[in-house]
Design a protein around this motif. Structure first.
Motif, mmCIF file in Angstrom:
data_model
loop_
_atom_site.group_PDB
_atom_site.id
_atom_site.type_symbol
_atom_site.label_atom_id
_atom_site.label_comp_id
_atom_site.label_asym_id
_atom_site.label_seq_id
_atom_site.Cartn_x
_atom_site.Cartn_y
_atom_site.Cartn_z
ATOM 1 N N VAL A 279 0.866 -1.278 0.611
ATOM 2 C CA VAL A 279 -0.318 -0.124 -0.265
ATOM 3 C C VAL A 279 0.888 1.212 -0.415
ATOM 4 C CG1 VAL A 279 -1.990 -1.198 1.324
ATOM 5 C CG2 VAL A 279 -0.238 0.501 2.767
ATOM 6 N N GLY A 280 1.838 0.905 0.289
ATOM 7 C CA GLY A 280 2.617 2.141 0.118
ATOM 8 C C GLY A 280 3.448 2.878 1.548
ATOM 9 N N VAL A 281 2.886 1.960 2.945
ATOM 10 C CA VAL A 281 3.345 2.835 3.936
ATOM 11 C C VAL A 281 4.748 2.651 4.643
ATOM 12 C CG1 VAL A 281 2.484 3.032 5.938
ATOM 13 C CG2 VAL A 281 0.458 2.698 3.835
ATOM 14 N N LYS A 282 5.242 3.039 4.070
ATOM 15 C CA LYS A 282 6.725 3.761 5.230
ATOM 16 C C LYS A 282 6.651 3.366 6.214
ATOM 17 C CE LYS A 282 8.002 6.737 2.020
ATOM 18 N NZ LYS A 282 8.789 8.255 1.934
ATOM 19 N N SER A 283 8.340 2.968 7.301
ATOM 20 C CA SER A 283 8.220 2.313 8.461
ATOM 21 C C SER A 283 9.591 2.168 8.969
ATOM 22 C CB SER A 283 7.255 1.418 9.182
ATOM 23 O OG SER A 283 7.707 0.007 8.915
ATOM 24 N N THR A 284 10.132 2.474 10.317
ATOM 25 C CA THR A 284 11.765 1.536 10.478
ATOM 26 C C THR A 284 11.636 0.383 10.117
ATOM 27 O OG1 THR A 284 10.823 1.283 12.854
ATOM 28 C CG2 THR A 284 11.935 3.724 11.924
ATOM 29 N N ALA A 285 10.340 -0.204 10.444
ATOM 30 C CA ALA A 285 10.489 -1.806 10.079
ATOM 31 C C ALA A 285 10.856 -2.005 8.710
ATOM 32 C CB ALA A 285 9.412 -2.377 10.070
ATOM 33 N N LEU A 286 10.931 -1.471 8.019
ATOM 34 C CA LEU A 286 11.341 -1.292 6.379
ATOM 35 C C LEU A 286 12.632 -0.783 5.698
ATOM 36 C CD1 LEU A 286 7.452 -0.387 4.825
ATOM 37 C CD2 LEU A 286 8.954 -2.629 4.515
ATOM 38 N N ARG A 287 12.418 0.078 7.010
ATOM 39 C CA ARG A 287 13.957 1.222 6.524
ATOM 40 C C ARG A 287 15.246 -0.011 7.539
ATOM 41 N NH1 ARG A 287 18.320 2.858 6.422
ATOM 42 N NH2 ARG A 287 19.236 4.867 6.961
ATOM 43 N N PHE A 288 14.780 -0.609 8.345
ATOM 44 C CA PHE A 288 16.172 -1.932 8.868
ATOM 45 C C PHE A 288 16.346 -2.600 7.770
ATOM 46 C CE2 PHE A 288 14.990 0.993 13.395
ATOM 47 C CZ PHE A 288 15.228 1.686 12.534
ATOM 48 N N GLN A 289 14.695 -3.126 7.635
ATOM 49 C CA GLN A 289 14.981 -4.561 7.490
ATOM 50 C C GLN A 289 15.562 -5.689 7.803
ATOM 51 O OE1 GLN A 289 13.369 -5.729 4.134
ATOM 52 N NE2 GLN A 289 12.542 -3.815 3.682
ATOM 53 N N GLU A 290 16.601 -6.799 7.473
ATOM 54 C CA GLU A 290 17.531 -7.525 8.515
ATOM 55 C C GLU A 290 18.665 -6.857 9.246
ATOM 56 O OE1 GLU A 290 16.826 -10.776 8.300
ATOM 57 O OE2 GLU A 290 15.168 -10.299 6.793
ATOM 58 N N ASN A 291 18.655 -5.651 9.173
ATOM 59 C CA ASN A 291 19.522 -4.738 10.668
ATOM 60 C C ASN A 291 18.778 -4.613 11.363
ATOM 61 O OD1 ASN A 291 21.511 -5.439 8.427
ATOM 62 N ND2 ASN A 291 21.385 -3.215 7.434
ATOM 63 N N THR A 292 17.642 -5.494 11.450
ATOM 64 C CA THR A 292 16.585 -4.795 12.389
ATOM 65 C C THR A 292 17.472 -4.481 14.342
ATOM 66 O OG1 THR A 292 14.610 -4.682 10.940
ATOM 67 C CG2 THR A 292 14.326 -4.759 14.072
ATOM 68 N N LYS A 293 17.826 -5.635 14.496
ATOM 69 C CA LYS A 293 18.283 -6.265 15.750
ATOM 70 C C LYS A 293 19.059 -4.906 16.091
ATOM 71 C CE LYS A 293 16.681 -10.842 16.621
ATOM 72 N NZ LYS A 293 17.012 -12.093 16.655
ATOM 73 N N LEU A 294 20.443 -5.069 15.369
ATOM 74 C CA LEU A 294 21.356 -4.211 15.293
ATOM 75 C C LEU A 294 20.898 -2.400 15.492
ATOM 76 C CD1 LEU A 294 24.619 -4.234 15.366
ATOM 77 C CD2 LEU A 294 24.044 -3.281 12.413
ATOM 78 N N TRP A 295 19.676 -2.038 14.901
ATOM 79 C CA TRP A 295 19.343 -1.080 15.185
ATOM 80 C C TRP A 295 19.244 -1.167 16.713
ATOM 81 C CZ3 TRP A 295 19.645 3.876 12.716
ATOM 82 C CH2 TRP A 295 20.138 4.379 11.247
ATOM 83 N N LEU A 296 17.861 -1.928 16.798
ATOM 84 C CA LEU A 296 17.715 -2.350 18.434
ATOM 85 C C LEU A 296 18.167 -2.106 19.720
ATOM 86 C CD1 LEU A 296 14.485 -4.296 17.582
ATOM 87 C CD2 LEU A 296 14.073 -2.030 17.423
ATOM 88 N N GLY A 297 19.188 -2.209 19.408
ATOM 89 C CA GLY A 297 20.418 -2.716 19.858
ATOM 90 C C GLY A 297 21.382 -1.391 20.751
ATOM 91 N N GLY A 298 21.046 -0.536 19.348
ATOM 92 C CA GLY A 298 21.835 1.102 19.352
ATOM 93 C C GLY A 298 20.710 1.608 20.280
#
Length: 387
Positions: A279-298
């Motif tokens: 549907v074209g909605v944006k989110s940090t989940a789409l921004r981080f993709q497979e690097n999500t856990k690294l970002w969440l650690g930060g």
């Protein structure tokens, strides 16, 4: 002839013979009818658990939302909504009364701030906690109403949100707008119970409440804007107790709350990752993709740093820092074990953040009560030195 037969029937022994036979025949007939109807209800699967075979069967059979012919009622949020009149239920679901986790996540930063603002050795102001609880319920409901009004066309295309009251057509946009006005009016009444500084500070957050739903159309960081909105209580709680903000405490606490929101709402957003792409909605989940856990650690590191700084500036004690350590363990486990490709696991980890917030609140309260003991020991030492 007729009189002779009538007299014979009226004999006591004849009555004793015929009455049991009549009653027995009637009861047998009723029992057969009962068994036939029960069979038609219960087939093809049994209405009763095997563990209940020893119990007497009840009539009528239990139906969804009913028990023994009476409407079923439960004290759970979903049970309260289901027990409400049918005309009211869509509005309760619109404000997510059946899913209180969002209210908790909005309310908990308020409790942290109120707890930190309490006098040394004292419990938090119970009146303020109740007042902010009511305000959180109303403002979360208002935020959900605004979100659904903005996103009704998107919600129709996402399986998880297609049944929401506005998207499904249960509530029209005009009725939702009227309902929104009622919620905001009540929330304004709660805000007017606070001091003038807090009234101005609380009113300043309304722009964030209104614009947040638009952010997912503009940026991949709508969770950051949600964090700014959801953690406003970290500022407001302190000012409501003290009359103004101590920025050395409130600002680090606020930043910690924003980081916390980025953690849990990024996990939440992974539930809708595929639908958001369609549907074209944006989110940090789409921004981080497979690097999500690294970002969440930060984000976790930034959150814990803010909590330590806020505690130090508020003269917090050992129990508080023990709670911060427990929060760190909780977040580490949450991030390490979450499976971002399983929506049910994402929801489970997201919902566990209520316990995290309560744990920190308990640490704040206990740490504040500990101050009384420390101050007493200090006074005792001073008296012993002076003597």
């Amino acid at each position: 002839m007729m009189s002779t037969r009538l007299l014979a029937l009226l004999q006591p022994h004849a009555v004793r013979r015929s009455l049991p036979q009549i009653c027995s025949a009637r009861l047998s007939c009723l029992r057969r009818q009962h068994e036939n109807i029960t069979t038609s209800f219960c087939q093809p699967r049994s209405c009763f658990n095997k563990s209940d075979d020893h119990k007497q069967r009840t009539w009528p059979p239990s139906l969804p939302g009913h028990s023994c012919g009476r409407r079923y009622f439960s004290l759970t949020p979903a049970g309260i909504v289901n027990a409400a009149p049918a005309s009211v239920q869509p509005y309760l679901r619109l404000m997510r009364l059946d899913k209180p986790i969002g209210t908790w996540l909005l309310y908990l930063p308020c409790t942290w701030s109120i707890g930190l603002a309490a006098d040394p050795g004292c419990l938090p102001d119970l009146g303020m906690l109740v007042l902010f609880g009511v305000g959180a319920l109303l403002m979360r409901g208002a935020g959900c109403t605004i979100n659904d009004m903005w996103d009704k066309d998107f919600d129709k295309k996402v399986s998880r949100t297609a049944t929401r009251p506005i998207a499904s057509g249960e509530i029209t946009s005009f009725k939702a707008l009227v309902f929104l006005g009622g919620q905001l009016s009540l929330a304004l009444g709660v805000l007017f119970c606070l001091n003038y500084y807090s009234i101005a500070l609380g009113a300043a957050s309304l722009s964030l409440v209104v614009t947040y739903p638009l952010m997912k159309r503009i940026t991949y960081w709508p969770q950051f804007v949600l964090g700014l909105t959801f953690n406003w209580g970290a500022l407001l709680g302190w000012s409501a107790v003290k009359g103004s903000c101590d920025w050395s405490v409130c600002l680090p606490l606020y930043v910690s709350g924003v980081m916390w929101t980025l953690i849990y709402d990024t996990i939440y957003a992974h539930q809708d990752r595929d639908d958001d792409l369609k549907v074209g909605v944006k989110s940090t989940a789409l921004r981080f993709q497979e690097n999500t856990k690294l970002w969440l650690g930060g984000f976790t590191g930034a959150m814990l740093s803010g909590l330590v700084l806020a505690g130090a500036n508020a003269d917090q004690t050992l129990p508080y820092y023990c709670a911060v350590c427990a929060v760190a363990i909780h977040l580490a486990h949450q991030i390490y074990t979450v499976d971002i490709n399983r929506p049910e696991d994402c929801w489970k980890k997201f919902a566990s953040n209520r316990n995290l917030g309560l744990l920190l609140f308990l640490g704040i309260v206990t740490g504040n009560l500990w101050k009384k003991r420390s101050d007493h020991q200090y006074e005792t030492q001073l008296n012993s030195i002076s003597n």
